[in-house]
Design an enzyme around this catalytic site. Structure first.
Site, mmCIF file in Angstrom:
data_model
loop_
_atom_site.group_PDB
_atom_site.id
_atom_site.type_symbol
_atom_site.label_atom_id
_atom_site.label_comp_id
_atom_site.label_asym_id
_atom_site.label_seq_id
_atom_site.Cartn_x
_atom_site.Cartn_y
_atom_site.Cartn_z
ATOM 1 N N ASP A 29 0.790 -1.254 0.000
ATOM 2 C CA ASP A 29 0.000 0.000 0.000
ATOM 3 C C ASP A 29 0.818 1.297 0.000
ATOM 4 O O ASP A 29 0.458 2.258 0.695
ATOM 5 C CB ASP A 29 -0.961 0.010 1.198
ATOM 6 C CG ASP A 29 -1.955 -1.124 1.171
ATOM 7 O OD1 ASP A 29 -1.921 -1.926 0.220
ATOM 8 O OD2 ASP A 29 -2.764 -1.229 2.115
ATOM 9 N N GLU A 77 -4.619 -0.774 -1.281
ATOM 10 C CA GLU A 77 -5.912 -0.839 -0.595
ATOM 11 C C GLU A 77 -6.887 0.042 -1.361
ATOM 12 O O GLU A 77 -6.601 1.221 -1.620
ATOM 13 C CB GLU A 77 -5.800 -0.340 0.851
ATOM 14 C CG GLU A 77 -7.153 -0.395 1.567
ATOM 15 C CD GLU A 77 -7.105 0.025 3.032
ATOM 16 O OE1 GLU A 77 -6.001 0.246 3.563
ATOM 17 O OE2 GLU A 77 -8.194 0.137 3.623
ATOM 18 N N LYS A 134 -6.654 -4.910 -2.945
ATOM 19 C CA LYS A 134 -7.278 -5.531 -1.777
ATOM 20 C C LYS A 134 -8.307 -4.600 -1.150
ATOM 21 O O LYS A 134 -8.040 -3.403 -0.977
ATOM 22 C CB LYS A 134 -6.194 -5.924 -0.766
ATOM 23 C CG LYS A 134 -5.386 -4.769 -0.205
ATOM 24 C CD LYS A 134 -4.242 -5.322 0.643
ATOM 25 C CE LYS A 134 -3.485 -4.278 1.406
ATOM 26 N NZ LYS A 134 -4.218 -3.501 2.377
ATOM 27 N N LYS A 137 -7.629 -4.660 5.038
ATOM 28 C CA LYS A 137 -6.314 -4.297 5.559
ATOM 29 C C LYS A 137 -5.301 -5.395 5.237
ATOM 30 O O LYS A 137 -4.164 -5.111 4.875
ATOM 31 C CB LYS A 137 -6.386 -4.033 7.070
ATOM 32 C CG LYS A 137 -7.389 -2.944 7.477
ATOM 33 C CD LYS A 137 -7.179 -1.634 6.741
ATOM 34 C CE LYS A 137 -8.137 -0.553 7.204
ATOM 35 N NZ LYS A 137 -8.149 0.603 6.272
ATOM 36 N N VAL A 162 3.207 0.382 4.189
ATOM 37 C CA VAL A 162 2.509 1.144 5.223
ATOM 38 C C VAL A 162 1.079 0.619 5.413
ATOM 39 O O VAL A 162 0.508 0.062 4.486
ATOM 40 C CB VAL A 162 2.451 2.642 4.837
ATOM 41 C CG1 VAL A 162 3.854 3.206 4.754
ATOM 42 C CG2 VAL A 162 1.692 2.891 3.535
ATOM 43 N N THR A 163 0.516 0.829 6.607
ATOM 44 C CA THR A 163 1.190 1.295 7.797
ATOM 45 C C THR A 163 1.569 0.080 8.657
ATOM 46 O O THR A 163 0.922 -0.962 8.575
ATOM 47 C CB THR A 163 0.323 2.260 8.640
ATOM 48 O OG1 THR A 163 -0.856 1.579 9.090
ATOM 49 C CG2 THR A 163 -0.052 3.483 7.864
ATOM 50 N N CYS A 167 -2.025 -2.269 7.874
ATOM 51 C CA CYS A 167 -2.001 -3.228 6.758
ATOM 52 C C CYS A 167 -0.776 -4.146 6.771
ATOM 53 O O CYS A 167 -0.874 -5.308 6.360
ATOM 54 C CB CYS A 167 -2.134 -2.486 5.440
ATOM 55 S SG CYS A 167 -3.774 -1.746 5.272
ATOM 56 N N GLN A 207 7.787 -13.277 21.643
ATOM 57 C CA GLN A 207 7.460 -14.689 21.897
ATOM 58 C C GLN A 207 8.137 -15.624 20.891
ATOM 59 O O GLN A 207 7.512 -16.535 20.332
ATOM 60 C CB GLN A 207 5.952 -14.917 21.872
ATOM 61 C CG GLN A 207 5.198 -14.057 22.885
ATOM 62 C CD GLN A 207 3.722 -14.393 22.913
ATOM 63 O OE1 GLN A 207 3.348 -15.513 23.248
ATOM 64 N NE2 GLN A 207 2.891 -13.430 22.560
HETATM 65 N N1 TIU Z 1 -2.570 0.490 4.260
HETATM 66 C C1 TIU Z 1 -3.044 0.769 5.469
HETATM 67 O O1 TIU Z 1 -2.377 0.564 6.476
HETATM 68 N N2 TIU Z 1 -4.308 1.336 5.515
HETATM 69 C C2 TIU Z 1 -4.707 2.175 6.524
HETATM 70 O O2 TIU Z 1 -5.856 2.616 6.526
HETATM 71 N N3 TIU Z 1 -3.799 2.490 7.480
HETATM 72 C C3 TIU Z 1 -3.945 3.374 8.496
HETATM 73 O O3 TIU Z 1 -3.037 3.434 9.341
HETATM 74 N N4 TIU Z 1 -5.004 4.143 8.557
#
Ligand code: TIU
Length: 225
Positions: A29, A77, A134, A137, A162-163, A167, A207
């Protein structure tokens, strides 16, 4: 390289060993709406510079993967223009006056085909690199990613993008449950929130590597020397 012909990356909680033929770079993403000033992420009040620092390390890793001829995949996304794959709960979450599907600073927000949905120019996919669209997430939910990975014999993933806590973490967890080993280079993943960056990485490697491994792009590149 060790006696099996696998590469060994210094990582936590312990070294990550991989065979390049069966390990893909999966970039999550890296889209304009999340990373660019004036995009959806910034419109929500986020500091996009916290994500933009991941661009250069991703470019470095991507350049090496491409040069070696190893497998690269990208995700985005977003949703169909008719919003048929957008759950009503996701549409209304946040109670913002502007939500997914509405006109935003770079076209309709998180809608496929719109400028903001596109991958940033610095990391544009090549024509032979699969791009997984996709709706969720995680990159496995409602996509053909698992089939593509199986068809190509991929067993391990270097997951960047990210993030970190959203995701990337969701995808690593989904991949782990499907039997993939995941390595996350910490400088190649980003969060709008420093504490989530820190905890998002700790959760993966805790862990004994409950979901995977954490390392740094320098250590991956060092393993290739
Ligand atoms: N790609 C992804 O992480 N989508 C999000 O909406 N991330 C946020 O941190 N909002």
């Amino acid at each position: 390289m060790n006696y099996n012909g696998t590469l060994v990356v210094e990582a936590e909680p312990y070294a990550f060993e991989f065979s390049p033929a069966t390990c893909a770079l999966l970039i999550i993403d890296m889209q304009r709406d999340f990373l660019e000033p004036g995009g959806f992420g910034e419109m929500l009040g986020n500091d996009v510079s916290r994500l933009r620092c991941t661009i250069a390390p991703n470019q470095r890793l991507l350049a090496v993967w491409r040069m070696k001829g190893w497998q690269v995949m990208h995700t985005r996304e977003g949703h169909r223009p008719d919003l048929g794959c957008l759950p009503p709960a996701k549409k209304i979450r946040g109670r913002s006056p502007t939500t997914i599907g509405d006109p935003g600073p770079m076209g309709r927000i998180l809608v496929r085909g719109q400028a903001g949905h596109d991958i940033i120019p610095e990391l544009q996919p090549l024509p032979d690199e699969p791009v997984i669209d996709k709706p969720g997430k995680g990159a496995f939910f409602a996509t053909d990613l698992h089939a593509i990975l199986q068809n190509r014999g991929i067993k391990q993933l270097i997951v960047t993008g990210v993030t970190t806590e959203v995701c990337v973490n969701t995808t690593v967890r989904e991949a782990n449950d499907r039997g993939y080993d995941c390595l996350v280079p910490e400088d190649c993943v980003g969060s709008y929130f420093p504490e989530f960056q820190d905890m998002g990485l700790k959760m993966i490697k805790a862990q004994g590597g409950i979901f995977g491994w954490v390392s740094h792009s320098d250590k991956i590149l060092a393993a290739l020397q």
